[in-house]
Design an enzyme around this catalytic site. Structure first.
Site, PDB file in Angstrom:
ATOM      1  N   ASP A  49       0.833  -1.201   0.000  1.00 23.93           N
ATOM      2  CA  ASP A  49       0.000   0.000   0.000  1.00 23.93           C
ATOM      3  C   ASP A  49       0.868   1.251   0.000  1.00 23.93           C
ATOM      4  O   ASP A  49       0.592   2.223  -0.714  1.00 23.93           O
ATOM      5  CB  ASP A  49      -0.920  -0.024   1.220  1.00 23.93           C
ATOM      6  N   GLU A 121      -1.896  -5.302  -3.672  1.00 22.56           N
ATOM      7  CA  GLU A 121      -0.904  -4.536  -2.929  1.00 22.56           C
ATOM      8  C   GLU A 121       0.207  -5.448  -2.412  1.00 22.56           C
ATOM      9  O   GLU A 121       1.379  -5.057  -2.386  1.00 22.56           O
ATOM     10  CB  GLU A 121      -1.583  -3.794  -1.783  1.00 22.56           C
TER      11      GLU A 121
END
Length: 228
Positions: A49, A121
């Site tokens: 992320d 992610e």
């Protein structure tokens, strides 16, 4: 340790050959099937992320040197939000190689936005740890390329724009009403109606309430602006 045929094919789709295949396996392992000897992808998702955010922030600054922070922020959010990550995951058939427990498989986990976004992610983090930031950036920019080029349009928040339209004309904020919910529990479809105080309304359907609200707001905006 080598990759299975399906994971080798996935590596080709993302354009990265792993020196440490275990990183990819971990990135694709959902907590529902993890064990002490089989770590899940949550820690990688946390790192990925942040890597994705840095890549996008850098790309946006380079793409528009005159943009203010207020202009860049919604573009950034449009590129890194969960729906965008899930869309990228679908574009590379990530769901087909995601390792899930039986309960998640039976509930349609391979199609869930949250699971796909987290795994996407995690894959970014796996590439970062395997080959460094440049490799992760190259993959992200390749996958997100079209979205980055059109993000000025995509970043428009339809609900906010519709609320501003209503307030500018002395109306109360739009109201969103759930009109229908269909489909199986693991893949529901929501139909949302947006209503203005003057009686004008529009309906739209999507796989989440948020998406349906945004689509309904955009549909009503288009009508109000005479686009359709």
């Amino acid at each position: 340790m080598t990759l299975s045929r399906e994971l080798r094919a996935f590596s080709i789709r993302i354009g990265h050959e792993f020196s440490n295949p275990e990183l990819l396996r971990r990135a694709l392992t959902h907590p529902s099937i993890s064990s002490p000897t089989r770590p899940d992808n949550q820690r990688l998702e946390f790192l990925g992320d942040r890597v994705l955010g840095l890549v996008m922030a850098e790309a946006l600054l380079r793409a528009d040197e005159a943009a203010s922070e207020g202009q860049l922020a919604p573009r950034f959010n449009a590129l890194v939000r969960k729906e965008s990550c899930a869309d990228m995951a679908r574009s590379i058939d990530l769901g087909e190689v995601l390792k899930l427990g039986r309960s998640e498989m039976l509930s349609g986990g391979r199609r869930k936005d949250a699971l796909l976004a987290d795994a996407m992610e995690a894959v970014i983090a796996a590439v970062y740890l395997d080959a460094g930031f440049d490799a992760a950036r190259e993959m992200v920019l390749r996958l997100w390329g079209t979205r980055i080029a059109t993000v000025k349009e995509d970043a428009r928040d339809a609900k906010t724009a519709l609320q501003e339209w209503a307030q500018a004309r002395g109306q109360t904020p739009p109201v969103y009403v759930e009109r229908d919910r269909s489909g199986p529990p693991h893949a529901p479809v929501f139909t949302i109606e947006v209503q203005l105080s003057d009686g004008i309304c529009a309906q739209a359907s999507a796989g989440s309430k948020r998406q349906a609200e945004q689509k309904a707001a955009q549909l009503l905006l288009d009508r109000l602006e005479g686009q359709i």
